[in-house]
Design an enzyme around this catalytic site. Sequence first.
Site, PDB file in Angstrom:
ATOM      1  N   SER A 134     -15.441  37.794  28.274  1.00 17.85           N
ATOM      2  CA  SER A 134     -14.156  37.579  29.236  1.00 17.85           C
ATOM      3  C   SER A 134     -13.089  38.263  28.296  1.00 17.85           C
ATOM      4  O   SER A 134     -13.318  38.413  27.199  1.00 17.85           O
ATOM      5  CB  SER A 134     -13.780  36.260  29.333  1.00 17.85           C
ATOM      6  OG  SER A 134     -12.529  35.958  30.076  1.00 17.85           O
ATOM      7  N   TYR A 148     -11.678  27.508  27.349  1.00 12.78           N
ATOM      8  CA  TYR A 148     -12.675  28.420  27.990  1.00 12.78           C
ATOM      9  C   TYR A 148     -12.626  29.599  26.983  1.00 12.78           C
ATOM     10  O   TYR A 148     -13.597  30.015  26.513  1.00 12.78           O
ATOM     11  CB  TYR A 148     -12.136  28.748  29.153  1.00 12.78           C
ATOM     12  CG  TYR A 148     -12.651  30.021  30.055  1.00 12.78           C
ATOM     13  CD1 TYR A 148     -14.189  29.817  30.353  1.00 12.78           C
ATOM     14  CD2 TYR A 148     -12.164  31.163  29.898  1.00 12.78           C
ATOM     15  CE1 TYR A 148     -14.694  30.836  31.069  1.00 12.78           C
ATOM     16  CE2 TYR A 148     -12.710  32.297  30.695  1.00 12.78           C
ATOM     17  CZ  TYR A 148     -14.124  32.275  31.118  1.00 12.78           C
ATOM     18  OH  TYR A 148     -14.531  33.290  31.734  1.00 12.78           O
TER      19      TYR A 148
END
Length: 232
Positions: A134, A148
Amino acid sequence: MVERVAMISGANRGIGAAIAAHLAERGWRLSLGMRKPQDLTAPPGGPATLVSRHDAEDIASEAAWAGRTVERFGRIDAVIANAGMMIPKTVIEADDGDLDLLFQVNVRSPLRLVKAAWPFLTRSGQGRVVTLVSLSGKRVKSARSGLYATSKFAALAMTHAIRQAGWDLGVRTTAICPGFVATDMAIGLTERAPEDMTQASDIARLVGIVLDLPNTASIAEIPINSTLEEMV
Ligand SMILES: NC(=O)c1ccc[n+]([C@@H]2O[C@H](COP(=O)([O-])OP(=O)(O)OC[C@H]3O[C@@H](n4cnc5c(N)ncnc54)[C@H](OP(=O)(O)O)[C@@H]3O)[C@@H](O)[C@H]2O)c1
């Protein structure tokens, strides 16, 4: 011609499903991992595709899935570690259980999967590992993405560590680092319209390219964005 075999985790929906569909079109044999294999009645690639149970919270399931893959196909050419999860909490709100769960699913399970496939990835001298990391593995954009991001920074480091470990054995490793992609994950997090986000099919095309590049043209990271940010 030898048909290459790819294992794809989280292949039942979102980015994983798009990658599976794209690789099937490109002639790959597929071994798809998911928590509920019984729910995927028409897998990409048809009856030749192996659909197996994989639950990232069950630490025996990666080895079992890799074993079934080798039993069926006799080879593993690529691992696409895609399954992942987000807990939208700040690091202050989160407890140890949240952190453990994110690391289990986003970091430890992908590593277990690569290790289970390793003897086969190294056999051809042209193994491939792709991890769905990501942009949150490269920068912390907000407080609520902080937990996250902590797991995805670790996932990015792990991907580079696999790259280092596999280079002399011909394994080439790539971290795909998107911003918002129009799947359930992002749609649940932002008001942004899905058509203004990166599409899962575009991520799949990039994975297809990375898998086809020769050992002498390896890409370590691919940052992808649908909005302008200072660094990425
Ligand atoms: N969407 C984005 O904006 C975005 C951006 C950057 C990176 N990513 C990363 O891209 C990857 C794919 O995300 P996505 O957008 O396709 O998300 P998604 O639509 O929410 O799909 C997540 C996938 O991961 C699977 N999964 C979650 N927990 C699992 C577990 N414990 N065991 C096995 N599978 C599990 C899900 O399976 P179930 O169907 O069983 O829940 C599903 O197949 C993830 O690693 C994510 O972090 C996504």
